[in-house]
Design a protein around this motif. Structure first.
Motif, PDB file in Angstrom:
ATOM      1  N   THR A   1       5.864  26.497  13.184  1.00  0.00           N
ATOM      2  CA  THR A   1       7.245  27.155  13.487  1.00  0.00           C
ATOM      3  C   THR A   1       8.171  26.337  14.429  1.00  0.00           C
ATOM      4  N   GLN A   2       8.943  25.675  14.168  1.00  0.00           N
ATOM      5  CA  GLN A   2      10.010  25.223  15.464  1.00  0.00           C
ATOM      6  C   GLN A   2      10.668  26.394  15.914  1.00  0.00           C
ATOM      7  N   ASN A   3      11.428  25.481  17.137  1.00  0.00           N
ATOM      8  CA  ASN A   3      12.573  26.755  18.422  1.00  0.00           C
ATOM      9  C   ASN A   3      13.433  26.359  16.860  1.00  0.00           C
ATOM     10  N   ASN A   4      14.410  25.671  17.238  1.00  0.00           N
ATOM     11  CA  ASN A   4      15.601  25.205  16.752  1.00  0.00           C
ATOM     12  C   ASN A   4      16.004  23.683  16.052  1.00  0.00           C
ATOM     13  N   VAL A   5      15.564  23.729  15.303  1.00  0.00           N
ATOM     14  CA  VAL A   5      15.888  22.567  14.559  1.00  0.00           C
ATOM     15  C   VAL A   5      17.297  21.999  14.274  1.00  0.00           C
ATOM     16  N   GLY A   6      17.815  20.802  15.005  1.00  0.00           N
ATOM     17  CA  GLY A   6      19.248  20.498  14.584  1.00  0.00           C
ATOM     18  C   GLY A   6      20.004  20.773  15.734  1.00  0.00           C
ATOM     19  N   VAL A   7      19.468  21.912  16.987  1.00  0.00           N
ATOM     20  CA  VAL A   7      20.631  22.408  17.293  1.00  0.00           C
ATOM     21  C   VAL A   7      20.585  20.585  18.567  1.00  0.00           C
ATOM     22  N   ASP A   8      19.376  20.046  19.065  1.00  0.00           N
ATOM     23  CA  ASP A   8      19.093  19.011  19.427  1.00  0.00           C
ATOM     24  C   ASP A   8      18.625  18.010  19.139  1.00  0.00           C
ATOM     25  N   SER A   9      19.199  16.474  19.913  1.00  0.00           N
ATOM     26  CA  SER A   9      18.550  15.527  19.677  1.00  0.00           C
ATOM     27  C   SER A   9      16.919  15.927  19.528  1.00  0.00           C
ATOM     28  N   TYR A  10      16.177  15.993  20.216  1.00  0.00           N
ATOM     29  CA  TYR A  10      14.537  15.954  20.660  1.00  0.00           C
ATOM     30  C   TYR A  10      13.721  16.816  19.493  1.00  0.00           C
ATOM     31  N   GLN A  11      14.686  17.939  19.226  1.00  0.00           N
ATOM     32  CA  GLN A  11      14.066  18.768  17.801  1.00  0.00           C
ATOM     33  C   GLN A  11      14.159  17.909  16.941  1.00  0.00           C
ATOM     34  N   THR A  12      14.864  17.538  16.503  1.00  0.00           N
ATOM     35  CA  THR A  12      15.749  16.885  15.343  1.00  0.00           C
ATOM     36  C   THR A  12      14.453  15.472  14.880  1.00  0.00           C
ATOM     37  N   THR A  13      14.179  15.193  16.155  1.00  0.00           N
ATOM     38  CA  THR A  13      13.018  14.318  16.069  1.00  0.00           C
ATOM     39  C   THR A  13      12.104  14.094  15.802  1.00  0.00           C
ATOM     40  N   TYR A  14      11.581  15.098  16.697  1.00  0.00           N
ATOM     41  CA  TYR A  14      10.015  16.213  16.527  1.00  0.00           C
ATOM     42  C   TYR A  14       9.942  16.498  15.014  1.00  0.00           C
TER      43      TYR A  14
END
Lengths: 336, 312
Positions: free
Chosen positions: B30-43
């Motif tokens: 369960t991720q924090n907030n995919v889509g708000v920033d590039s880092y999480q999206t790439t992760y």
């Protein structure tokens, strides 16, 4: 006995003087408050009144200001537009992303067209479908945010060759020593103020916002009037996106988040009634500038972030109170 | 997308999973907030790719959308599904602890990824995997000290107030700077919420307020580049050293152009792979250190060529 008379007179005079001061304060409330704040800040920070700082604040305030000009028209027409923050994110991501794909000219044209399309959807739902504007634009706020995330895939967009594009003009350029964002802000404000004050179109918007039923009976096509206010709002957002994208030369997909509140705050500070039918673009400009100068002043004094927010919103409540006191002709009221 | 993944996972479980049940692990994230920033999206995409590479891993990828309550619900859901391990990117290091404890009590090992949880929860997790943000702040302080040769006045633009990463980086930076470089004075810190436009505004105000600024430390490159933009507009970029963290593509390019002194290389791909590997090691019964930090080297013009340009 003479001394009693004298002191009575003195008290009367004092009362009269006090009442005069109070009514003056309540009538000019926000402007006086603004001047006191400016004076206080200038005592503590010598850079505050400097020309370069004032230009910086006006330039920073111009993005919020440009949007506020459009939203003021929507509010005068008796509605609200809370979707402007998300629209700003959408339009900025769009124009920056398209810049590298189809070139700056095409990107700007397409961005304006799509932003106006969103404005038209807002206007159609509120103007023609007669849906509540608070609900429609609140829903649009989230819907457009979703659209931005889908479009960008959650990634930041950047203009690859930052130092080699005329797109930089809108956010970073100068004409005759004045920053381009400030010029755009001033031009839009003047045009919209003139339209609202001196054309029959402007009078129709005031009529629709003030008393919709009477406006309809006097032959005004209310639906179209409301629809058009959302187009004006969207046009202003598109201009703001142009400035923002060009200033930053890139965009995050949450860039406009919370801007709708700052825009509303500026408008309320300027004394435009949220009930519609009254208000002016000039006052909105003063409101937006007050907001900008207060935040800048607090930052120059080195206050931490949380304090800045607290003080800003306390000032907004004070402004609303002073505005109301002015209408009631008294500062306090004990009965409803 | 997450529904699709979940659906695909369950279909796979039905068709193939049963046959290889003894060798296949099911890992829920369960991720924090995919889509708000590039880092999480790439992760996220890196995590799915890494799981594909391991033939014997099925993943359930969930996203909390920044909402603590939703994340707690997702953890409970994963416990119900009896996954073999849970990876969690905490939305809030304190509030998720009860949910993590439930998973622990249900016998499901929990790996915390990227962002730490509060001390009280450490007993319930198998391991933490992620960057050492305190160390990153310290590395940035060392670079600042080198760049200014031990003397100067600097300002700091910090990340989102209250967010663990932002606080740890600022803490590491300030402590190391005070200890190793007393000649460099940090005159003021203001947050800019990881937002480039806000950083640009904060920096414009700093430039008005201070006539002499020798260096800027930004909590990530996004904000660092915003500060650089402001200094360039004011014609003062030449005299200022810019140092950031979490190297973004724009930061990488700015180092290439010589406008930006340095940053910290932190790859979301490494981050995702390390989290998955940690979970697999735990499941294989290997001895795993509680705090599992992956490498986040300093990056400057001197060693830029050794690193790939970030894709975000």
């Amino acid at each position: 006995m003479a001394s009693v008379e004298q002191s009575k007179q003195a008290i009367m005079l004092n009362k009269k003087y006090k009442a005069g001061l109070l009514s003056f304060l309540s009538a000019q409330g926000i402007l006086v408050f603004f001047l006191i704040c400016m004076f206080a800040f200038s005592l503590f920070s010598e850079q505050f009144i400097s020309q370069s700082n004032i230009m910086t604040v006006v330039r920073q305030a111009s993005i919020i200001g440009i949007i506020a000009v459009g939203v003021t028209v929507v509010i005068i027409g008796g509605n609200l537009d809370l979707s402007v923050g998300s629209m700003l994110s959408f339009s900025t991501v769009l124009v920056v992303d398209l810049h590298d794909k189809i070139g700056p000219a095409g990107a700007i044209i397409l961005m304006f067209a799509l932003t106006l399309l969103i404005g038209a959807v807002n206007g159609f739902l509120v103007g023609f479908m007669r849906l509540n504007s608070l609900i429609v634009t609140l829903a649009m706020l989230s819907a457009i945010q979703g659209l931005v995330l889908i479009y960008s895939g959650g990634k930041n967009v950047d203009i690859a060759n930052q130092s080699d594009t005329w797109f930089a003009f809108f956010g970073r350029g100068y004409v005759l020593g004045i920053a381009v964002p400030v010029i755009l802000f001033a031009l839009l404000a003047i045009v919209v103020q003139v339209v609202m004050s001196y054309t029959s179109y402007g009078r129709r918007i005031f009529a629709v916002g003030g008393n919709p039923a009477a406006a309809v009976y006097s032959g005004i096509r209310k639906n179209w009037c409301v629809f058009s206010t959302y187009l004006i709002s969207a046009f202003c957002v598109a201009c703001a996106a142009l400035v923002l994208g060009s200033r930053v030369m890139g965009s995050q997909n949450n860039v406009g988040q919370g801007y709708e509140l700052l825009v509303l705050a500026g408008i309320i500070l300027g004394g435009t009634s949220l009930l519609g039918g009254a208000g002016s673009v000039w006052k909105t400009i003063i409101g937006v500038l007050i907001l900008g100068f207060i935040q800048n002043g607090l930052l120059l004094l080195g206050y931490p972030y949380y304090t800045q927010w607290l003080v800003t919103w306390v000032i907004i409540i004070l402004a609303v109170w002073l505005d109301l006191a002015n209408k009631r002709k008294r500062l306090f009221t004990t009965h409803s | 997308m997450m529904y699709k993944t979940a659906l695909a996972t369950s279909v796979m479980m039905l068709s193939v999973g049963l046959a290889h049940a003894e060798s296949t692990y099911r890992i829920g994230i369960t991720q924090n907030n995919v889509g708000v920033d590039s880092y999480q999206t790439t992760y996220e995409s890196a995590f799915e790719e890494a799981a594909d590479k391991h033939g014997n891993v099925d993943v359930v990828v969930l996203d909390a959308g920044g909402d603590v309550a939703r994340q707690i619900g997702q953890v409970r859901n994963l416990i119900q599904q009896r996954v073999d391990a849970i990876i969690i990117w905490p939305t809030n290091g304190q509030a998720v602890i009860p949910a993590i404890r439930q998973a622990h009590q249900a016998g499901i090992p929990v790996v915390v990824t990227n962002s730490k949880i509060a001390e009280a929860g450490l007993d319930y997790i198998a391991a933490f995997s992620g960057p050492d943000n305190v160390q990153q702040g310290a590395s940035s302080a060392e670079m600042m000290c080198d760049a200014l040769e031990g003397e100067g006045r600097i300002v700091q633009i910090a990340g989102q107030p209250g967010y663990t990463t932002a606080m740890e980086r600022a803490q590491g930076f300030e402590e190391k700077l005070a200890e190793a470089c007393p000649g460099v004075e940090l005159v003021e810190t203001q947050p800019a919420d990881w937002n480039r436009e806000k950083a640009q505004r904060v920096m414009e105000n700093f430039l008005t307020k201070y006539d002499d600024i020798d260096g800027v430390y930004a909590g990530d490159d996004n904000m660092g580049v915003g500060a650089l933009n402001a200094a360039k507009s004011a014609g003062r970029a030449e005299e200022i050293v810019f140092i950031g963290a979490t190297n973004f593509a724009v930061g990488y390019e700015a180092i290439e152009r010589g406008e930006y002194y340095g940053s910290i290389y932190q790859s979301p791909v490494d981050d995702a792979e390390a989290a998955l590997q940690t979970a697999l090691d735990v499941l294989a019964g290997e001895e795993v250190p509680k705090m599992n930090f992956f490498e986040t080297p300093k990056i400057t013009a001197d060693n830029l060529a050794e690193f790939d340009k970030p894709v975000f």
